[in-house]
Design a protein around this motif. Structure first.
Motif, PDB file in Angstrom:
ATOM      1  N   SER A 232      64.595  39.312  56.207  1.00 21.12           N
ATOM      2  CA  SER A 232      63.542  39.815  57.088  1.00 21.12           C
ATOM      3  C   SER A 232      63.357  38.855  58.250  1.00 21.12           C
ATOM      4  CB  SER A 232      62.231  39.952  56.312  1.00 21.12           C
ATOM      5  OG  SER A 232      61.724  38.675  55.960  1.00 21.12           O
ATOM      6  N   PRO A 233      62.666  39.282  59.332  1.00 26.29           N
ATOM      7  CA  PRO A 233      62.420  38.374  60.467  1.00 26.29           C
ATOM      8  C   PRO A 233      61.685  37.105  60.058  1.00 26.29           C
ATOM      9  CG  PRO A 233      61.953  40.632  61.101  1.00 26.29           C
ATOM     10  CD  PRO A 233      62.216  40.657  59.618  1.00 26.29           C
ATOM     11  N   LEU A 236      63.948  34.183  59.076  1.00 28.22           N
ATOM     12  CA  LEU A 236      64.738  33.490  60.092  1.00 28.22           C
ATOM     13  C   LEU A 236      63.841  32.487  60.823  1.00 28.22           C
ATOM     14  CD1 LEU A 236      67.652  33.525  61.232  1.00 28.22           C
ATOM     15  CD2 LEU A 236      66.770  34.940  63.100  1.00 28.22           C
ATOM     16  N   ARG A 299      65.840  39.025  65.757  1.00 24.08           N
ATOM     17  CA  ARG A 299      64.481  38.713  65.318  1.00 24.08           C
ATOM     18  C   ARG A 299      63.443  39.056  66.386  1.00 24.08           C
ATOM     19  NH1 ARG A 299      61.349  33.015  64.311  1.00 24.08           N
ATOM     20  NH2 ARG A 299      60.322  33.550  62.354  1.00 24.08           N
ATOM     21  N   TYR A 300      63.681  38.569  67.616  1.00 24.71           N
ATOM     22  CA  TYR A 300      62.664  38.711  68.662  1.00 24.71           C
ATOM     23  C   TYR A 300      62.832  39.989  69.484  1.00 24.71           C
ATOM     24  CZ  TYR A 300      61.725  33.833  67.576  1.00 24.71           C
ATOM     25  OH  TYR A 300      61.405  32.681  66.924  1.00 24.71           O
ATOM     26  N   GLN A 303      63.337  43.295  66.187  1.00 27.91           N
ATOM     27  CA  GLN A 303      62.264  43.314  65.192  1.00 27.91           C
ATOM     28  C   GLN A 303      60.901  42.973  65.792  1.00 27.91           C
ATOM     29  OE1 GLN A 303      62.766  44.328  62.020  1.00 27.91           O
ATOM     30  NE2 GLN A 303      64.899  44.737  62.591  1.00 27.91           N
ATOM     31  N   PHE A 305      59.438  40.235  66.569  1.00 29.38           N
ATOM     32  CA  PHE A 305      58.700  39.155  65.919  1.00 29.38           C
ATOM     33  C   PHE A 305      57.937  38.362  66.983  1.00 29.38           C
ATOM     34  CE2 PHE A 305      58.021  35.134  63.730  1.00 29.38           C
ATOM     35  CZ  PHE A 305      57.726  35.554  62.442  1.00 29.38           C
TER      36      PHE A 305
END
Length: 376
Positions: A232-233, A236, A299-300, A303, A305
């Motif tokens: 999941s984000p 990381l 991630r950014y 997702q 985040f």
């Protein structure tokens, strides 16, 4: 109404104002105490990142930047030492509890690496071998105490997390701490006479080899966790950049051992091995850079985040600066020549990342000052 009654009524607000002031002071003190209690074990990553960017700037002919960052780093190191001692004295349960936590415990290895990096700065930037020796000795003591305390506790504790919940890239800080001793020992060897020069080079070689073996053990588990468990984000976290940073500092240590070979006959006999593994470490670290960038985009970008300051982000700045410094030194040690431009590019990237993270830290501290409590 007589004067006595008037005087008595006029004095009523004073105790209330005084009580309010005392309450405000109590809230401020309580907030500071809460932040001290929750201080991240990995905050010495600030010193690691600042130190290696300073060293890189010194290597590549930027003396003003290097000097300014060195002076700032000395101040940061002193402040963090005081804060960690205060946390150990006033919040021993949290301080030592974090030390035996699978996720937070490895953060303490930043103290070893930061001390080793600052020792290296003393040897290289300001020609202060005595100060460097004291810091090197402190790093050795911290390394011995932490590596056996943490991993013994992880081994014998009854309640252990599963692999996907208990391991992260932060574990590789143990490798960085070990290799920081290899680097500082190799640098100390150039400032000391025989016969101790031989012993220090042997210690640097031993730490370099042990750090490489430790990386293989840990990276196997981390990569297995990457591929075979849900990712999941949140998983990381920035210390995953240590995947690359651990290889970069291993490259730096290997390059210094190659340069020290003329002063240690046993290193001369190992030169093919030293050169081969130094390039191996550098190639492995280089492979990680695109992979980490892609995971960061996922991630950014995909997702969504949230991007906000976290002391763990210093664990992402340090590998960038270390890659620049290690590539520079490997280029000199191996006499490649054609890699001279690459470390300059990464140094500028590291400087930018350091500046952004430092601004985020300052803004975070100012924001927390306006709050009664918060995590630092």
């Amino acid at each position: 109404m007589d004067e006595g009654e008037q005087g008595g009524n006029a004095g009523v607000p004073a105790p209330r104002a005084g009580t309010a002031l005392l309450d405000r002071r109590a809230r401020v003190i309580g907030g500071l105490d809460g932040r001290l209690r929750d201080l991240s074990p990995a905050y010495f990553g600030l010193v690691m990142a600042t130190g290696i960017v300073s060293l890189g700037a010194h290597m590549m002919g930027q003396p003003l930047v290097a000097r300014a960052l060195f002076l700032l780093n000395v101040l940061q190191y002193g402040v963090l030492c005081v804060l960690y001692v205060l946390r150990a004295v006033y919040h021993p349960r949290q301080f030592f509890g974090d030390m035996v936590s699978h996720l937070r415990g490895p953060g303490y290895f930043t103290a070893v690496a930061a001390t080793g990096v600052l020792a290296s700065q003393c040897f290289v930037q300001v020609d202060a071998p005595r100060a460097g020796f004291v810091l090197w000795l402190l790093a050795v003591v911290l390394w011995i105490g932490l590596i056996y305390t943490i991993f013994t506790a992880f081994t014998v504790k009854t309640d252990k997390p599963t692999l996907d919940k208990g391991i992260s890239g932060g574990w590789l800080l143990a490798v960085v701490a070990t290799q920081s001793l290899a680097v500082s020992s190799a640098l100390l060897a150039t400032h000391i006479g025989q016969p101790y020069r031989l012993e220090l080079n042997l210690m640097a070689l031993s730490m370099w080899l042990w750090g490489g073996m430790l990386y293989i053990w840990m990276m196997s588990l981390i990569f297995y966790r990457y591929v075979f468990f849900r990712f999941s984000p949140d998983d990381l976290s920035p210390p995953y950049w240590i995947n690359m940073g651990a290889m970069a500092i291993s490259t730096l240590a290997g390059s210094l051992l190659i340069l020290n070979a003329p002063d240690a006959p046993f290193l001369v006999s190992l030169l093919p091995f030293l050169k081969g593994f130094t390039v191996f470490y550098w190639a492995t670290g280089s492979w990680w850079i695109p992979m980490l960038l892609l995971l960061g985009i996922w991630r950014y970008g995909f997702q969504r985040f949230p991007f906000q300051y976290d002391p763990l982000y210093w664990g992402a700045v340090f590998p960038l600066g270390m890659y620049a410094a290690s590539t520079w030194q490997m280029n000199l040690a191996m006499e490649f020549g054609f890699l001279a431009g690459m470390p300059r590019i990464f140094l500028h990237v590291a400087l930018f990342a350091w500046l952004v993270t430092f601004i985020g830290m300052v803004r975070s501290v100012l924001r927390l000052r306006r709050q009664p409590s918060g995590r630092v």
